[in-house]
Motif scaffolding. Sequence first.
Motif, PDB file in Angstrom:
ATOM      1  N   GLY A 194       0.822  -1.202   0.000  1.00 45.28           N
ATOM      2  CA  GLY A 194       0.000   0.000   0.000  1.00 45.28           C
ATOM      3  C   GLY A 194       0.860   1.257   0.000  1.00 45.28           C
ATOM      4  N   PHE A 195       0.188   2.374  -0.156  1.00 42.22           N
ATOM      5  CA  PHE A 195       0.837   3.686  -0.155  1.00 42.22           C
ATOM      6  C   PHE A 195       1.609   3.819   1.171  1.00 42.22           C
ATOM      7  CE2 PHE A 195      -0.108   8.498   0.122  1.00 42.22           C
ATOM      8  CZ  PHE A 195       0.926   8.828  -0.739  1.00 42.22           C
ATOM      9  N   PRO A 196       2.930   4.045   1.123  1.00 40.22           N
ATOM     10  CA  PRO A 196       3.743   3.950   2.349  1.00 40.22           C
ATOM     11  C   PRO A 196       3.386   4.970   3.429  1.00 40.22           C
ATOM     12  CG  PRO A 196       5.124   4.355   0.383  1.00 40.22           C
ATOM     13  CD  PRO A 196       3.718   4.303  -0.096  1.00 40.22           C
ATOM     14  N   ILE A 197       2.696   6.027   3.045  1.00 42.46           N
ATOM     15  CA  ILE A 197       2.352   7.050   4.039  1.00 42.46           C
ATOM     16  C   ILE A 197       1.329   6.521   5.056  1.00 42.46           C
ATOM     17  CG2 ILE A 197       1.406   9.413   4.324  1.00 42.46           C
ATOM     18  CD1 ILE A 197       4.301   9.124   3.027  1.00 42.46           C
ATOM     19  N   TYR A 198       0.541   5.505   4.678  1.00 44.77           N
ATOM     20  CA  TYR A 198      -0.416   4.956   5.657  1.00 44.77           C
ATOM     21  C   TYR A 198       0.340   4.462   6.894  1.00 44.77           C
ATOM     22  CZ  TYR A 198      -3.531   4.483   1.524  1.00 44.77           C
ATOM     23  OH  TYR A 198      -4.261   4.694   0.391  1.00 44.77           O
ATOM     24  N   GLU A 199       1.311   3.559   6.650  1.00 43.25           N
ATOM     25  CA  GLU A 199       2.010   2.963   7.790  1.00 43.25           C
ATOM     26  C   GLU A 199       2.791   4.031   8.556  1.00 43.25           C
ATOM     27  OE1 GLU A 199       4.579  -0.397   6.975  1.00 43.25           O
ATOM     28  OE2 GLU A 199       5.404  -0.293   9.006  1.00 43.25           O
ATOM     29  N   SER A 200       3.383   4.956   7.815  1.00 46.15           N
ATOM     30  CA  SER A 200       4.157   6.019   8.455  1.00 46.15           C
ATOM     31  C   SER A 200       3.277   6.854   9.389  1.00 46.15           C
ATOM     32  CB  SER A 200       4.769   6.895   7.355  1.00 46.15           C
ATOM     33  OG  SER A 200       5.445   7.978   7.913  1.00 46.15           O
ATOM     34  N   ALA A 201       2.113   7.244   8.901  1.00 51.70           N
ATOM     35  CA  ALA A 201       1.212   8.088   9.707  1.00 51.70           C
ATOM     36  C   ALA A 201       0.656   7.308  10.905  1.00 51.70           C
ATOM     37  CB  ALA A 201       0.074   8.613   8.836  1.00 51.70           C
ATOM     38  N   ILE A 202       0.381   6.022  10.679  1.00 50.97           N
ATOM     39  CA  ILE A 202      -0.133   5.180  11.779  1.00 50.97           C
ATOM     40  C   ILE A 202       0.914   5.138  12.895  1.00 50.97           C
ATOM     41  CG2 ILE A 202      -0.756   2.809  12.427  1.00 50.97           C
ATOM     42  CD1 ILE A 202      -1.722   2.507   9.403  1.00 50.97           C
ATOM     43  N   ARG A 203       2.168   4.916  12.514  1.00 49.10           N
ATOM     44  CA  ARG A 203       3.239   4.840  13.528  1.00 49.10           C
ATOM     45  C   ARG A 203       3.465   6.196  14.193  1.00 49.10           C
ATOM     46  NH1 ARG A 203       5.740   0.019  13.575  1.00 49.10           N
ATOM     47  NH2 ARG A 203       5.669  -1.227  11.677  1.00 49.10           N
ATOM     48  N   TRP A 204       3.366   7.264  13.427  1.00 51.31           N
ATOM     49  CA  TRP A 204       3.540   8.604  13.974  1.00 51.31           C
ATOM     50  C   TRP A 204       2.507   8.870  15.071  1.00 51.31           C
ATOM     51  CZ3 TRP A 204       6.793  12.527  14.335  1.00 51.31           C
ATOM     52  CH2 TRP A 204       6.296  13.797  14.663  1.00 51.31           C
ATOM     53  N   ALA A 205       1.284   8.343  14.844  1.00 53.40           N
ATOM     54  CA  ALA A 205       0.209   8.540  15.820  1.00 53.40           C
ATOM     55  C   ALA A 205       0.364   7.612  17.025  1.00 53.40           C
ATOM     56  CB  ALA A 205      -1.142   8.291  15.142  1.00 53.40           C
ATOM     57  N   GLY A 206       1.348   6.722  16.999  1.00 48.90           N
ATOM     58  CA  GLY A 206       1.532   5.774  18.105  1.00 48.90           C
ATOM     59  C   GLY A 206       0.588   4.595  18.004  1.00 48.90           C
ATOM     60  N   ALA A 207      -0.117   4.504  16.874  1.00 50.14           N
ATOM     61  CA  ALA A 207      -1.068   3.401  16.704  1.00 50.14           C
ATOM     62  C   ALA A 207      -0.325   2.174  16.165  1.00 50.14           C
ATOM     63  CB  ALA A 207      -2.190   3.819  15.757  1.00 50.14           C
ATOM     64  N   VAL A 208      -1.052   1.051  16.111  1.00 49.56           N
ATOM     65  CA  VAL A 208      -0.421  -0.217  15.721  1.00 49.56           C
ATOM     66  C   VAL A 208      -0.830  -0.548  14.288  1.00 49.56           C
ATOM     67  CG1 VAL A 208      -0.242  -2.679  16.281  1.00 49.56           C
ATOM     68  CG2 VAL A 208      -0.602  -0.992  18.111  1.00 49.56           C
ATOM     69  N   PRO A 209       0.143  -0.627  13.374  1.00 49.87           N
ATOM     70  CA  PRO A 209      -0.211  -0.968  11.994  1.00 49.87           C
ATOM     71  C   PRO A 209      -0.551  -2.444  11.857  1.00 49.87           C
ATOM     72  CG  PRO A 209       2.142  -0.362  12.173  1.00 49.87           C
ATOM     73  CD  PRO A 209       1.586  -0.387  13.558  1.00 49.87           C
ATOM     74  N   VAL A 210      -1.704  -2.736  11.267  1.00 48.21           N
ATOM     75  CA  VAL A 210      -2.125  -4.128  11.052  1.00 48.21           C
ATOM     76  C   VAL A 210      -2.310  -4.318   9.544  1.00 48.21           C
ATOM     77  CG1 VAL A 210      -3.890  -5.874  11.575  1.00 48.21           C
ATOM     78  CG2 VAL A 210      -3.304  -4.129  13.291  1.00 48.21           C
ATOM     79  N   PRO A 211      -1.281  -4.870   8.871  1.00 47.89           N
ATOM     80  CA  PRO A 211      -1.376  -4.987   7.416  1.00 47.89           C
ATOM     81  C   PRO A 211      -2.414  -6.024   6.986  1.00 47.89           C
ATOM     82  CG  PRO A 211       0.758  -5.821   8.233  1.00 47.89           C
ATOM     83  CD  PRO A 211       0.012  -5.298   9.417  1.00 47.89           C
ATOM     84  N   LEU A 212      -3.143  -5.699   5.932  1.00 50.59           N
ATOM     85  CA  LEU A 212      -4.100  -6.631   5.319  1.00 50.59           C
ATOM     86  C   LEU A 212      -3.582  -6.925   3.914  1.00 50.59           C
ATOM     87  CD1 LEU A 212      -6.871  -8.106   5.285  1.00 50.59           C
ATOM     88  CD2 LEU A 212      -7.866  -5.985   4.400  1.00 50.59           C
ATOM     89  N   ALA A 213      -3.226  -8.186   3.672  1.00 55.05           N
ATOM     90  CA  ALA A 213      -2.552  -8.528   2.408  1.00 55.05           C
ATOM     91  C   ALA A 213      -3.467  -8.344   1.203  1.00 55.05           C
ATOM     92  CB  ALA A 213      -2.071  -9.976   2.475  1.00 55.05           C
ATOM     93  N   LEU A 214      -2.896  -7.803   0.147  1.00 51.66           N
ATOM     94  CA  LEU A 214      -3.524  -7.835  -1.173  1.00 51.66           C
ATOM     95  C   LEU A 214      -2.815  -8.963  -1.923  1.00 51.66           C
ATOM     96  CD1 LEU A 214      -3.558  -4.020  -2.033  1.00 51.66           C
ATOM     97  CD2 LEU A 214      -5.294  -5.369  -0.816  1.00 51.66           C
ATOM     98  N   HIS A 215      -3.595  -9.907  -2.446  1.00 53.48           N
ATOM     99  CA  HIS A 215      -2.979 -11.098  -3.022  1.00 53.48           C
ATOM    100  C   HIS A 215      -2.954 -11.041  -4.542  1.00 53.48           C
ATOM    101  CE1 HIS A 215      -2.793 -13.178   0.831  1.00 53.48           C
ATOM    102  NE2 HIS A 215      -4.024 -12.746   1.078  1.00 53.48           N
ATOM    103  N   ASP A 216      -1.801 -11.414  -5.112  1.00 56.85           N
ATOM    104  CA  ASP A 216      -1.678 -11.517  -6.572  1.00 56.85           C
ATOM    105  C   ASP A 216      -2.839 -12.325  -7.150  1.00 56.85           C
ATOM    106  OD1 ASP A 216       1.190 -10.953  -5.819  1.00 56.85           O
ATOM    107  OD2 ASP A 216       1.448 -11.174  -7.982  1.00 56.85           O
ATOM    108  N   GLU A 217      -3.088 -13.491  -6.522  1.00 51.58           N
ATOM    109  CA  GLU A 217      -4.061 -14.415  -7.105  1.00 51.58           C
ATOM    110  C   GLU A 217      -5.498 -13.914  -6.950  1.00 51.58           C
ATOM    111  OE1 GLU A 217      -1.895 -14.980  -4.763  1.00 51.58           O
ATOM    112  OE2 GLU A 217      -2.803 -15.958  -3.017  1.00 51.58           O
ATOM    113  N   LEU A 218      -5.711 -12.878  -6.130  1.00 51.17           N
ATOM    114  CA  LEU A 218      -7.047 -12.260  -6.045  1.00 51.17           C
ATOM    115  C   LEU A 218      -7.067 -10.977  -6.875  1.00 51.17           C
ATOM    116  CD1 LEU A 218      -7.847 -12.594  -2.199  1.00 51.17           C
ATOM    117  CD2 LEU A 218      -8.614 -14.064  -4.076  1.00 51.17           C
ATOM    118  N   ASP A 219      -6.151 -10.866  -7.833  1.00 52.73           N
ATOM    119  CA  ASP A 219      -6.022  -9.637  -8.629  1.00 52.73           C
ATOM    120  C   ASP A 219      -5.797  -8.438  -7.718  1.00 52.73           C
ATOM    121  OD1 ASP A 219      -5.836  -9.939 -11.330  1.00 52.73           O
ATOM    122  OD2 ASP A 219      -7.993 -10.188 -11.630  1.00 52.73           O
TER     123      ASP A 219
END
Length: 395
Positions: free
Chosen positions: A129-154
Motif C-alpha cells: 500500500g501507499f507507504p504514508i499509511y504505515e508512516s502516519a499510523i506509527r507517527w500517531a503511536g497506533a499499531v499498523p495491522v497490514p491486510l494482504a492484497l494477493h496476486d491471485e485475487l487480482d
Amino acid sequence: MALTTGPRLAQGVSHLGTESAFAVLARARALERRGRSIVHLEIGQPDFPTPEHVVEAAVAAMARGETGYTPSAGTAEFREVVAHELAASRGIDVVADRVLIANGAKLLLFLTILAVCDPGDEVIYPDPGFPIYESAIRWAGAVPVPLALHDELDFSFSIDELSDRLGQRTKLVIVNSPNNPTGGVVSAEVLSAAAELILKSPAWVLSDEVYRRIAYDREVASIASVPGMLERCVLLDGLSKTYAMTGWRCGYAAVPAPLVDPLTRLITNSVSCVPGFVQSAGIAALSGPQDCVTAMVEEFRRRRDLVVARLNALPGFSCREPQGAFYAFPDVSAVPTPSQQLADRLLEEAGVALLAGEGFGAQGEQHLRISYANSSTQIAVALDRMREFLEAGPL
Ligand SMILES: Cc1ncc(COP(=O)(O)O)c(C=O)c1O
C-alpha cells in the motif's frame, strides 16, 4: 550546569517512514547531472499538463485578488461543487457541510489518522500500500495491522483475513481502490462484505479513492456507497491524479459529522487553508469539460497494454493486468536477484528508475512498481534496456 548531550529530536520522528519514489527520484536526478540517461518510471504523477481551462481559471482568480486566506474547511463554493461531485459519482447523499478541502489527499489522510487514533489503537491498511499509511499510523503511536492484497485475487483482499484482523481494538480500516502500487481494483461484492463486517465493529473507514477515475473497462465501486457507511467513512479524493494537478496540492473528503470539527481544527493548526485560486481552479476542474480526463485515461490504457505485454516477455517477470491507476506491479520472484537489488541495478546499470515492491510493505517483496506515467516511446526505451540488462547477466 554542563550539558552532556546536544538538543534531541522528538522520539516520534524516528517512526516516520517515507516514500521511496522521492528517494529514487533524487538518485536518478543525481545520475542525470553526471550525464547519464535515465528513463523515469518511478514517479506517481501524470505526465500531462494541467488542462488549460483549469490553469486559466486559477490565473483569473489570482487576477481577481483571490490571494488571501480562505476558511480552513474550504470556500463555500468549492465545498458545494465537491459535495455535488462526490454525491453524483458515488450515488450517495453528501452535503457541503461535510466536505473538507485540504492541501492534498495525503494531508487529509494524515490528519484523519491523527484525529481518530490514540496510542495502541489498531489500524488495518493494505499491504502492499501507499507507504504514508504505515508512516502516519506509527507517527500517531497506533499499531499498523497490514491486510494482504494477493496476486491471485487480482490484488484484492480476503474477507476472512479482514475478519481475522478486525476487533474491538480496531480504530480505523483503510481501503484504497484502485490501489497504489498494484493497480488492483476491489470489487463491489468484496467492498459490501467488508462494510458489513466493519459496521459490526467500532472502526472508522478511510476510503482513499484518488485513482477512481483512472480505471480501465470497469466502474470502480466505493465502500462509501454501501448503506450506513457514510456515517463511518472518510471518502477521500483529490485533484492530483484525475486532472494532472499534483503540484497544486488540493485534496478533498466527505467526512462523518463528528470528524468535521476536529479535522477543520487540524487544518487551522497546520496549514490554515488551501489557496483560494487553487480552489477556484478546482471548481473549473470538477464542473468543466471532462474530455481531458477521458483522453488521459485512454492514453494510460494504451500504455498499460504496452507495459504489461512487454513486461511479460521479460525473463523471470510475470505481470497481472492492472485494472486502474497507472502502475504495473510485476512479480519478479523468478529473477535470481532480490527485488531491491534488482531495482538498484536497473537504475545504476541500465538507466531505468523504478521502485522495489518492499517499499510498499512486506507483501510487496519480490515485485517491482513501474509507473507508466511516461510516454510510450520512453516506456519502450526502458523495456528495451531492461531486456538487455536481464539477458546480459550475471544477475
Ligand atoms: C494512494 C494514494 N493516496 C494519496 C496520494 C496523495 O495524493 P495527493 O497528491 O492528493 O496528496 C497518493 C499519491 O501518490 C496515492 O498514491
